[in-house]
Scaffold this motif. Sequence first.
Motif, PDB file in Angstrom:
ATOM      1  N   VAL A 126      69.373  -6.558  65.126  1.00  0.00           N
ATOM      2  CA  VAL A 126      70.793  -6.261  64.906  1.00  0.00           C
ATOM      3  C   VAL A 126      71.663  -7.317  65.566  1.00  0.00           C
ATOM      4  CG1 VAL A 126      72.649  -4.628  65.439  1.00  0.00           C
ATOM      5  CG2 VAL A 126      70.439  -3.776  64.645  1.00  0.00           C
ATOM      6  N   LEU A 149      74.316 -10.042  63.847  1.00  0.00           N
ATOM      7  CA  LEU A 149      75.727 -10.150  64.221  1.00  0.00           C
ATOM      8  C   LEU A 149      76.066 -11.569  64.670  1.00  0.00           C
ATOM      9  CD1 LEU A 149      76.253  -6.800  66.187  1.00  0.00           C
ATOM     10  CD2 LEU A 149      76.901  -7.314  63.826  1.00  0.00           C
ATOM     11  N   ALA A 152      72.127  -4.461  59.713  1.00  0.00           N
ATOM     12  CA  ALA A 152      72.503  -4.116  61.083  1.00  0.00           C
ATOM     13  C   ALA A 152      72.983  -2.670  61.164  1.00  0.00           C
ATOM     14  CB  ALA A 152      73.587  -5.074  61.569  1.00  0.00           C
ATOM     15  N   ARG A 153      73.845  -2.285  60.254  1.00  0.00           N
ATOM     16  CA  ARG A 153      74.337  -0.902  60.273  1.00  0.00           C
ATOM     17  C   ARG A 153      73.200   0.089  60.028  1.00  0.00           C
ATOM     18  NH1 ARG A 153      78.734   1.189  55.980  1.00  0.00           N
ATOM     19  NH2 ARG A 153      76.974   0.734  54.607  1.00  0.00           N
ATOM     20  N   VAL A 198      71.005   0.376  63.147  1.00  0.00           N
ATOM     21  CA  VAL A 198      71.693   1.073  64.236  1.00  0.00           C
ATOM     22  C   VAL A 198      71.742   2.581  63.958  1.00  0.00           C
ATOM     23  CG1 VAL A 198      73.936   1.390  65.349  1.00  0.00           C
ATOM     24  CG2 VAL A 198      73.042  -0.907  64.985  1.00  0.00           C
ATOM     25  N   GLN A 201      75.993   3.711  66.197  1.00  0.00           N
ATOM     26  CA  GLN A 201      77.089   3.392  65.280  1.00  0.00           C
ATOM     27  C   GLN A 201      77.487   1.937  65.454  1.00  0.00           C
ATOM     28  OE1 GLN A 201      80.173   6.156  66.400  1.00  0.00           O
ATOM     29  NE2 GLN A 201      79.429   7.750  65.015  1.00  0.00           N
ATOM     30  N   VAL A 202      77.976   1.330  64.390  1.00  0.00           N
ATOM     31  CA  VAL A 202      78.491  -0.030  64.468  1.00  0.00           C
ATOM     32  C   VAL A 202      79.733  -0.104  63.590  1.00  0.00           C
ATOM     33  CG1 VAL A 202      77.034  -0.850  62.560  1.00  0.00           C
ATOM     34  CG2 VAL A 202      77.933  -2.490  64.234  1.00  0.00           C
ATOM     35  N   THR A 223      81.524  -3.865  67.180  1.00  0.00           N
ATOM     36  CA  THR A 223      81.222  -2.959  68.274  1.00  0.00           C
ATOM     37  C   THR A 223      80.017  -2.110  67.934  1.00  0.00           C
ATOM     38  OG1 THR A 223      83.578  -2.863  68.842  1.00  0.00           O
ATOM     39  CG2 THR A 223      82.136  -1.172  69.793  1.00  0.00           C
ATOM     40  N   LEU A 224      79.049  -2.134  68.805  1.00  0.00           N
ATOM     41  CA  LEU A 224      77.796  -1.411  68.614  1.00  0.00           C
ATOM     42  C   LEU A 224      77.682  -0.349  69.703  1.00  0.00           C
ATOM     43  CD1 LEU A 224      74.829  -1.127  67.537  1.00  0.00           C
ATOM     44  CD2 LEU A 224      74.224  -2.984  69.088  1.00  0.00           C
ATOM     45  N   ARG A 225      77.385   0.898  69.285  1.00  0.00           N
ATOM     46  CA  ARG A 225      77.218   2.004  70.244  1.00  0.00           C
ATOM     47  C   ARG A 225      75.821   2.594  70.059  1.00  0.00           C
ATOM     48  NH1 ARG A 225      82.196   3.477  72.379  1.00  0.00           N
ATOM     49  NH2 ARG A 225      83.990   2.561  71.261  1.00  0.00           N
TER      50      ARG A 225
END
Length: 372
Positions: A266, A270, A341-342, A345, A351-352, A365-367
């Motif tokens: 991921v 990015l 990536a999404r 995640v 979440q992204v 922003t990646l959580r």
Amino acid sequence: MLLTSWISVSAGFRAVALFAADEPSVMSGPLAPIGPGSAEVEYRLRAVWEELDTETRELLRGVARDAGRQVLRGALLAALMASVLAVVAATLLTRQLTAPLTRLSEGARRLEGGERGLRLPVPQRDDEMRDLTVAFNSFVESLERQEAWRRSLVADVAHDLRTPLAVLRAEVEAMQDGVSTPDGPGLARLHAEVLLLSRLVDDLRTLSLAEGGALSLRPQDLDLRGLLLGVAGGYEQRFASAGMTLSVAAPQGVSVRADRDRLAQVLHNLLDNTLRYAGQGEVRLEGRAEGESAVVMVRDHGPGLNPETLARAFERFYRGDAARSRDLAGRAGSGLGLGIARALVEAQGGQVEASNHPEGGAVFTLRMPLAG
């Protein structure tokens, strides 16, 4: 009001019936109360009746019978009219209540038949039928978007496969015709196109597995700072060649629960996206703990994302700027990086999202869940 009138008529009819009784025993028998002071009224009526002659009594009996028939006829007519009005009112009310259901049923049949662009009129009343109609229209709109997305996906896959295949065909035919020789540079070009095809197929498979929940994951507790520093170390030379700097800011002691390889993938996607579109300047890779989540931010100082790109950044095969969709080595991207990536995640419970920083530049922003 109708009930009050009926009680008054009934009381009057019973008073007349008191005079019209054919047998004296009726006059002497008990009568049900007909209202306040009924005992005194009954006594006075009995006294008056005793003073009447036979002819008058017969006349009163005839009047009472006529009155009884008229009252009965009026009651039957009122009952009939009330029944008709009740049926009409019930029919109108039922039709009004079932009309939205009828439209929904008809709309479902038309939707099943393949019709699109269908929208049902929303009832004005704020009730369950209105909510159901709004939900139906939203469902149809979502279905149309999904079908349009599938058509676009097929077209995009065909386009991305056609380009390298066309290059391969042209190179091979040129070698067959003797126009070019199968030397090192020619074979290198063929090899590059084969790698592009292979990368596209691998990306499609990864995306399909992640979205279908069939991706094999090995979650573990990872040191966030160590992961970010390790990923950034592999990009220092590439960022420097592009006239960009990559800095990492993350505190000690923050652990994230994730699959190491997939989370690294991921971050690679990015950063690759940043290399293609951000332009020269500083890129910051930040990590921190926020509530029950580990937050990773990739921020550049480029032109930022326009509204269309902001809304479609994670769509498959979407490229915000086709002229800048190649990396420093000239390799074209598959257009699947952010979509993958999404998917990766979300497959790990994170979440992204993409946004623009108030001071300029794009922010991804990646959580992810914290460890423990």
